[in-house]
Design a protein around this motif. Sequence first.
Motif, PDB file in Angstrom:
ATOM      1  N   PHE A  30     -30.921   6.238  22.595  1.00  0.00           N
ATOM      2  CA  PHE A  30     -32.278   5.747  21.739  1.00  0.00           C
ATOM      3  C   PHE A  30     -33.562   5.948  22.869  1.00  0.00           C
ATOM      4  CE2 PHE A  30     -35.596   2.568  21.351  1.00  0.00           C
ATOM      5  CZ  PHE A  30     -36.384   3.123  20.416  1.00  0.00           C
ATOM      6  N   LEU A  31     -33.241   5.108  24.167  1.00  0.00           N
ATOM      7  CA  LEU A  31     -33.946   5.217  25.284  1.00  0.00           C
ATOM      8  C   LEU A  31     -34.321   6.624  25.849  1.00  0.00           C
ATOM      9  CD1 LEU A  31     -33.260   1.994  26.810  1.00  0.00           C
ATOM     10  CD2 LEU A  31     -35.433   2.435  25.716  1.00  0.00           C
ATOM     11  N   GLN A  32     -33.216   7.223  26.016  1.00  0.00           N
ATOM     12  CA  GLN A  32     -33.482   8.593  26.411  1.00  0.00           C
ATOM     13  C   GLN A  32     -34.410   9.527  25.892  1.00  0.00           C
ATOM     14  OE1 GLN A  32     -32.072   9.344  29.462  1.00  0.00           O
ATOM     15  NE2 GLN A  32     -31.656  11.533  29.584  1.00  0.00           N
ATOM     16  N   GLY A  33     -34.591   9.505  24.657  1.00  0.00           N
ATOM     17  CA  GLY A  33     -35.650  10.206  23.946  1.00  0.00           C
ATOM     18  C   GLY A  33     -37.099   9.635  23.945  1.00  0.00           C
ATOM     19  N   GLN A  34     -37.144   8.347  24.479  1.00  0.00           N
ATOM     20  CA  GLN A  34     -38.455   7.822  24.524  1.00  0.00           C
ATOM     21  C   GLN A  34     -39.168   7.448  26.003  1.00  0.00           C
ATOM     22  OE1 GLN A  34     -40.293   7.448  21.770  1.00  0.00           O
ATOM     23  NE2 GLN A  34     -38.531   8.269  20.568  1.00  0.00           N
ATOM     24  N   ALA A  35     -38.201   7.091  26.941  1.00  0.00           N
ATOM     25  CA  ALA A  35     -38.804   6.861  28.024  1.00  0.00           C
ATOM     26  C   ALA A  35     -38.783   7.915  29.146  1.00  0.00           C
ATOM     27  CB  ALA A  35     -37.856   5.703  28.809  1.00  0.00           C
ATOM     28  N   SER A  36     -39.824   7.884  30.132  1.00  0.00           N
ATOM     29  CA  SER A  36     -39.716   8.886  31.201  1.00  0.00           C
ATOM     30  C   SER A  36     -38.579   8.721  32.155  1.00  0.00           C
ATOM     31  CB  SER A  36     -41.013   8.662  32.052  1.00  0.00           C
ATOM     32  OG  SER A  36     -41.179   7.579  32.663  1.00  0.00           O
ATOM     33  N   ALA A  37     -37.950   7.724  32.216  1.00  0.00           N
ATOM     34  CA  ALA A  37     -36.797   7.544  33.042  1.00  0.00           C
ATOM     35  C   ALA A  37     -35.625   8.125  32.648  1.00  0.00           C
ATOM     36  CB  ALA A  37     -36.494   6.187  33.334  1.00  0.00           C
ATOM     37  N   GLY A 210     -34.044  15.607  29.780  1.00  0.00           N
ATOM     38  CA  GLY A 210     -34.575  16.341  28.719  1.00  0.00           C
ATOM     39  C   GLY A 210     -35.589  15.818  28.209  1.00  0.00           C
ATOM     40  N   CYS A 211     -36.021  16.109  26.679  1.00  0.00           N
ATOM     41  CA  CYS A 211     -37.201  15.885  26.128  1.00  0.00           C
ATOM     42  C   CYS A 211     -37.455  14.313  26.032  1.00  0.00           C
ATOM     43  CB  CYS A 211     -37.227  16.589  24.912  1.00  0.00           C
ATOM     44  SG  CYS A 211     -37.460  18.488  25.126  1.00  0.00           S
ATOM     45  N   TYR A 212     -38.693  14.064  26.223  1.00  0.00           N
ATOM     46  CA  TYR A 212     -38.872  12.338  25.611  1.00  0.00           C
ATOM     47  C   TYR A 212     -40.317  12.608  25.189  1.00  0.00           C
ATOM     48  CZ  TYR A 212     -41.322  12.156  30.224  1.00  0.00           C
ATOM     49  OH  TYR A 212     -42.055  12.457  31.353  1.00  0.00           O
ATOM     50  N   THR A 213     -40.630  11.664  24.266  1.00  0.00           N
ATOM     51  CA  THR A 213     -42.073  11.724  23.699  1.00  0.00           C
ATOM     52  C   THR A 213     -43.236  11.868  24.845  1.00  0.00           C
ATOM     53  OG1 THR A 213     -41.543  10.496  21.826  1.00  0.00           O
ATOM     54  CG2 THR A 213     -43.973  10.563  22.074  1.00  0.00           C
ATOM     55  N   GLY A 214     -43.972  12.872  24.758  1.00  0.00           N
ATOM     56  CA  GLY A 214     -45.001  13.400  25.806  1.00  0.00           C
ATOM     57  C   GLY A 214     -44.510  14.049  27.051  1.00  0.00           C
TER      58      GLY A 214
END
Length: 316
Positions: A30-37, A210-214
């Motif tokens: 879940f975090l991988q798709g949202q965080a810049s880290a 990979g991709c994340y929001t923004g």
Amino acid sequence: MATANTQPPSAVRLTQYAALDIKGADAEKFLQGQASAQVGLANGTFAPLTCFCTPKGRMLANGQLLRLGSDHFRLVLDASLADGLLTHLKKFAAFYKAELSVIGSVTFAGASEPADTLANQLDITLPDQPYTHTTSSKGTALRMPGKPRWLLMFEKDASDLVNSDDALHNEWQLADIRSGLAWLTAKQQDHFLPQMLNWEALGGISFKKGCYTGQEVVARAHFRGQVKKRLVHASINAATLPEIGESLLDDNGKTLGEVVSSAFSGKQQVELLAVMNTKVMEDNLAVYWQQQPITLYEMPYPIERLDPEQIAAQLA
């Protein structure tokens, strides 16, 4: 540009921080798709800087990501952003086996010289490398950048172990400023690209994940060199602290930047971090706050990309 000295603070309670916990079998995914880290770099020792963005690449929050257990992550961020980020992330977490909560029972303390005594209370040893942490069931010690200082998180109330002192709180804030580390607050949410807070120069953005929001906007700004505002360290002669978001002006009253954080560094002396138009540095422009001239300092790190993967490899 001038050079600033650093003076690490003593133990002090820090109410400006909050702990947002993410738990569950899908917490990392879940975090991988949202965080810049690169979330997998949070391995129980390394605590990468990270941020969360809108689809337009503007920062909703920044912080540090710690892994406290195999399926347990903790984001340390400014308290003014915690509840809002929780609400935002829950919209996406509904599709994962992940639960999010703001942990209000955590006591945050900043320490330098008294840190060993406090670490004993947590049954841990202090980490000796910046952006690393040690953790026990009682709490966590996170090594901060700059001269040795630690952010300690007690899982239960520890008011009797720390001071609530304005001077000590100011010293902690000053240490962050002199480290070039800016914490986003609610007043400037959805306002800056991560690079405007030098986040890629601090290792807070993975350009290899990979991709994340923004992500698309953040990557485009980096690879096309479109970042025209940068975080700077400065000082002014003043008896009061500038407010977050206050404008910094040129000779003609044109806005060149805005304040992100500030602290006293002496009698009638204030140091601050501000997001400034890059022309100020390129053309050596004069800048003022309330008609007081501003002195710019060298940043304590180069303004260039630092991959968190590189930091993690050096710590291995």
